[in-house]
Scaffold this active site. Structure first.
Site, PDB file in Angstrom:
ATOM      1  CB  THR A 338     -12.875   0.003  13.511  1.00  0.00           C
ATOM      2  OG1 THR A 338     -11.519   0.341  13.817  1.00  0.00           O
ATOM      3  CG2 THR A 338     -13.299   1.257  12.851  1.00  0.00           C
ATOM      4  CD  GLN A 368      -7.937   2.614  13.919  1.00  0.00           C
ATOM      5  OE1 GLN A 368      -7.773   3.020  15.108  1.00  0.00           O
ATOM      6  NE2 GLN A 368      -7.487   1.986  13.044  1.00  0.00           N
ATOM      7  CD  GLN A 390      -7.685   6.903  12.483  1.00  0.00           C
ATOM      8  OE1 GLN A 390      -6.910   7.275  13.248  1.00  0.00           O
ATOM      9  NE2 GLN A 390      -7.214   5.529  11.775  1.00  0.00           N
ATOM     10  CG  ASP A 391     -11.763   4.963  10.789  1.00  0.00           C
ATOM     11  OD1 ASP A 391     -11.372   5.433  10.048  1.00  0.00           O
ATOM     12  OD2 ASP A 391     -11.558   3.928  11.334  1.00  0.00           O
ATOM     13  CG  ASP A 412      -8.545   6.423   6.448  1.00  0.00           C
ATOM     14  OD1 ASP A 412      -7.924   7.050   5.690  1.00  0.00           O
ATOM     15  OD2 ASP A 412      -7.888   5.622   6.870  1.00  0.00           O
ATOM     16  NE  ARG A 480      -5.288   6.021   4.677  1.00  0.00           N
ATOM     17  CZ  ARG A 480      -4.442   5.933   5.659  1.00  0.00           C
ATOM     18  NH1 ARG A 480      -3.379   5.763   5.407  1.00  0.00           N
ATOM     19  NH2 ARG A 480      -5.057   5.678   6.565  1.00  0.00           N
ATOM     20  CD1 TRP A 482      -8.508  -0.138   4.869  1.00  0.00           C
ATOM     21  CD2 TRP A 482     -10.760  -0.235   4.683  1.00  0.00           C
ATOM     22  NE1 TRP A 482      -9.072  -0.997   5.970  1.00  0.00           N
ATOM     23  CE2 TRP A 482     -10.396  -0.807   5.991  1.00  0.00           C
ATOM     24  CE3 TRP A 482     -12.022   0.011   4.462  1.00  0.00           C
ATOM     25  CZ2 TRP A 482     -11.526  -1.440   6.590  1.00  0.00           C
ATOM     26  CZ3 TRP A 482     -13.157  -0.375   5.377  1.00  0.00           C
ATOM     27  CH2 TRP A 482     -12.804  -1.060   6.515  1.00  0.00           C
TER      28      TRP A 482
END
Length: 574
Positions: A338, A368, A390-391, A412, A480, A482
């Site tokens: 990531t 990610q 994502q990310d 996220d 949420r 992490w």
């Protein structure tokens, strides 16, 4: 001679001399014993006082036994120099630096000797070397700042914020290293070889952070003010911005002007100084005390770019967010970490970007895939787009500010452990893969003393055109947790009905639900109602303006001392 004046015999004389010598010896011995006993008692008293001081200072930490045992390894000669809590902190900091250096060689040895490493594991190990190197820099800066304490800024609070920011980033780096080994089953073996050393450094940094917080909180509580060292630039008492010392007079005029003149130009068609952004960054000066402006002409730049830590005061100036695009597609599924997947990674401090898009086109199936990663202190982005799935935006560490930006993604898509404030931004959830839920944030604060978190203020949270018609099939949440002490505040923002009435979603089971802090303050829109929000201990509807004020740019990222120098619009308060 005798008292009568008669001569004394030789034998008697010798006997008297012997008795006198014995008496003298006994007297001297008694004196030496008294002196030695006095010194010993004095030494014992000093040792006892030192031990009590160390124990008291360590008591404010989360890992007091580690704090005490680490200092005890220094021996009596070193501990005799301890006379204040600051001495305990400095000694702990030096011992932490030594542990970080040990970890560096552990990683180097793994790279050299471990057989059968996958491509991702090799990348993750090199990520560890990078984050360990960053940690050393941050701890050395902390040590220098601590030497100046309390004389290097206009207030205890500003000095404390600087110190806590550096320690928070150092702790984040340890987690980042380990997170690189969480994708495959094989990763766990490499992780096992690193986790003891990385977590030791994490806890040592946590202890130093707690002790610094205890030291500075006490000073702030008593409203202590102190003399500023000569040559330091201040923030005025009335809140007016005073330019930072590192900003030259020329740069001040430049940033106040309506237009800026670039130092170099990047143009894919060859009409500029460089064809790629990476080439322009590589040629930029290191440690520049003035703003170095790289103009990026309209075009699509398919490359991965890193602004390393030695390249400070750099600005990317695009021709427009829809016309100047840096794009890449690195992702975890195809073998990246990531951390390493970022299309653009910024580490050098005081980075600015305006009118540019950062993009990762890997797509929702590649998991990610970061568009922009930022570990640059006092960095700011204006009218920029961060587009991925994502990310999308990795707000990794240190203090960051985003204004007038568009951030779009799925899972996220704003994540990390910086102290980051987003103002007047459009934050859009995209259509994810079937069965996925969208999470706007996943904040990574992993220690209660870290001064980190994500603040979304005066923004608009909604859905992209591909999600809007099917939003009922893809639940979307504000965030949420992490990490254990995840902290996110959404305030004064317009929240559309794309956000589920519960607002927030658990990471796994009951993890962090009691220790996180998720706050909402004066939001509006169909998704802003809090009646059906989660009932976690860590969630709070903020009703106090004073409490909300702690999450403004002026308070949360010390914005009054540096945002004025960016030339970007900003709001310091509510």
């Amino acid at each position: 001679m005798s008292t009568s004046g008669e001569p004394i015999s030789t034998s008697k004389k010798r006997r008297k001399l012997f008795l006198a010598a014995v008496a003298t010896f006994l007297l001297v011995g008694a004196i030496v014993g008294i002196v030695a006993s006095s010194k010993r008692n004095s030494g014992d008293s000093h040792d006892l006082a030192t031990h009590s001081l160390v124990k008291w200072t360590c008591s404010s930490t989360l890992y007091p036994a580690l704090c005490l045992s680490t200092i005890s390894t220094m021996g009596p000669d070193a501990t005799t120099k301890i006379s204040s809590p600051k001495d305990v902190i400095e000694m702990s900091l030096n011992l932490t630096i030594a542990s970080v250096q040990h970890n560096y060689f552990t990683v180097k040895k793994l790279i050299a000797t471990r057989k059968g490493l996958t491509a991702r594991e090799k990348t993750a190990l090199h990520d560890c070397l990078e984050t360990i190197d960053d940690t050393l820099d941050e701890l050395h800066k902390t040590a220098l700042d601590l030497q100046d304490y309390p004389y290097n800024t206009s207030s205890v609070s500003q000095h404390a914020d600087d110190l806590k920011t550096l320690l928070s980033a150092a702790m984040t780096n340890q987690e980042t290293c380990l997170d690189g080994f969480s994708h495959d089953q094989a990763d766990k073996k490499v992780r096992e070889a690193l986790i003891k050393g990385q977590m030791r450094v994490f806890r040592l940094c946590s202890n130093v952070l707690a002790m610094i917080k205890n030291l500075t909180d006490a000073a702030m509580a008593s409203q202590q003010r102190y003399q500023t060292a000569p040559g330091r630039q201040l923030v005025a008492e009335d809140g007016r911005v005073v330019w930072p010392e590192w900003l030259s007079a020329g740069d001040r005029r430049l940033l106040q002007a309506s237009s800026v003149t670039p130092d170099v130009t990047v143009a894919a068609d060859g009409s500029g100084n460089y064809r790629t952004v990476a080439a322009a960054v590589a040629a930029a000066p290191e440690g520049s005390s003035r703003r170095y402006i790289i103009r990026i002409k309209a075009g699509v730049y398919r490359e991965n770019v890193e602004v390393p830590k030695k390249k400070i005061n750099i600005m990317f100036l695009g021709d427009g967010r829809t016309t100047t695009i840096i794009t890449g597609s690195r992702n975890v599924v195809d073998g990246s970490t990531t951390f390493h997947s970022a299309t653009v990674a910024v580490v050098g401090d005081r980075f600015l970007a305006r009118d540019i898009t950062f993009q990762n086109t890997a797509g929702p199936s590649k998991h990610q895939a970061v568009a922009l990663r930022v570990g640059s202190d006092l960095s700011a982005f204006y009218r920029c787009d961060m587009l991925a799935y994502q990310d999308t935006l990795y707000v990794h560490s240190l203090r960051q500010f985003y204004v007038g930006c568009i951030i779009a993604g799925t899972v996220d898509f704003i994540f990390g452990n910086a102290a980051a404030v987003l103002q007047d931004c459009d934050i859009h959830a995209r259509r994810p893969n079937a069965g996925q839920r969208n999470m706007v944030t996943a904040q990574g604060r992993d220690d209660p003393n870290q001064n980190t978190g994500i603040v979304i203020q005066k923004c608009r949270i909604g859905a992209t055109s591909d999600l809007q018609p099917v939003k009922s099939s893809f639940p979307t949440y504000l965030g949420r947790p992490w990490k254990q002490y995840s902290r996110t505040v959404v305030m004064q923002s317009a929240i559309s009905d794309v956000i589920n009435p519960a607002g927030w979603y658990p990471w796994e089971g009951n993890f962090a639900l009691d220790t996180l802090f998720y706050g909402e303050y004066q939001n509006s829109g169909a998704g802003a109602a809090t009646a059906n929000r989660v009932t976690w201990k860590g969630f709070k509807v903020i009703t106090s303006a004073s409490e909300a004020g702690g999450y403004t740019a002026g308070s949360f990222i010390a914005g009054s001392s540096w945002l004025g120098s960016t030339g970007f619009p900003f709001t310091l308060g509510l």
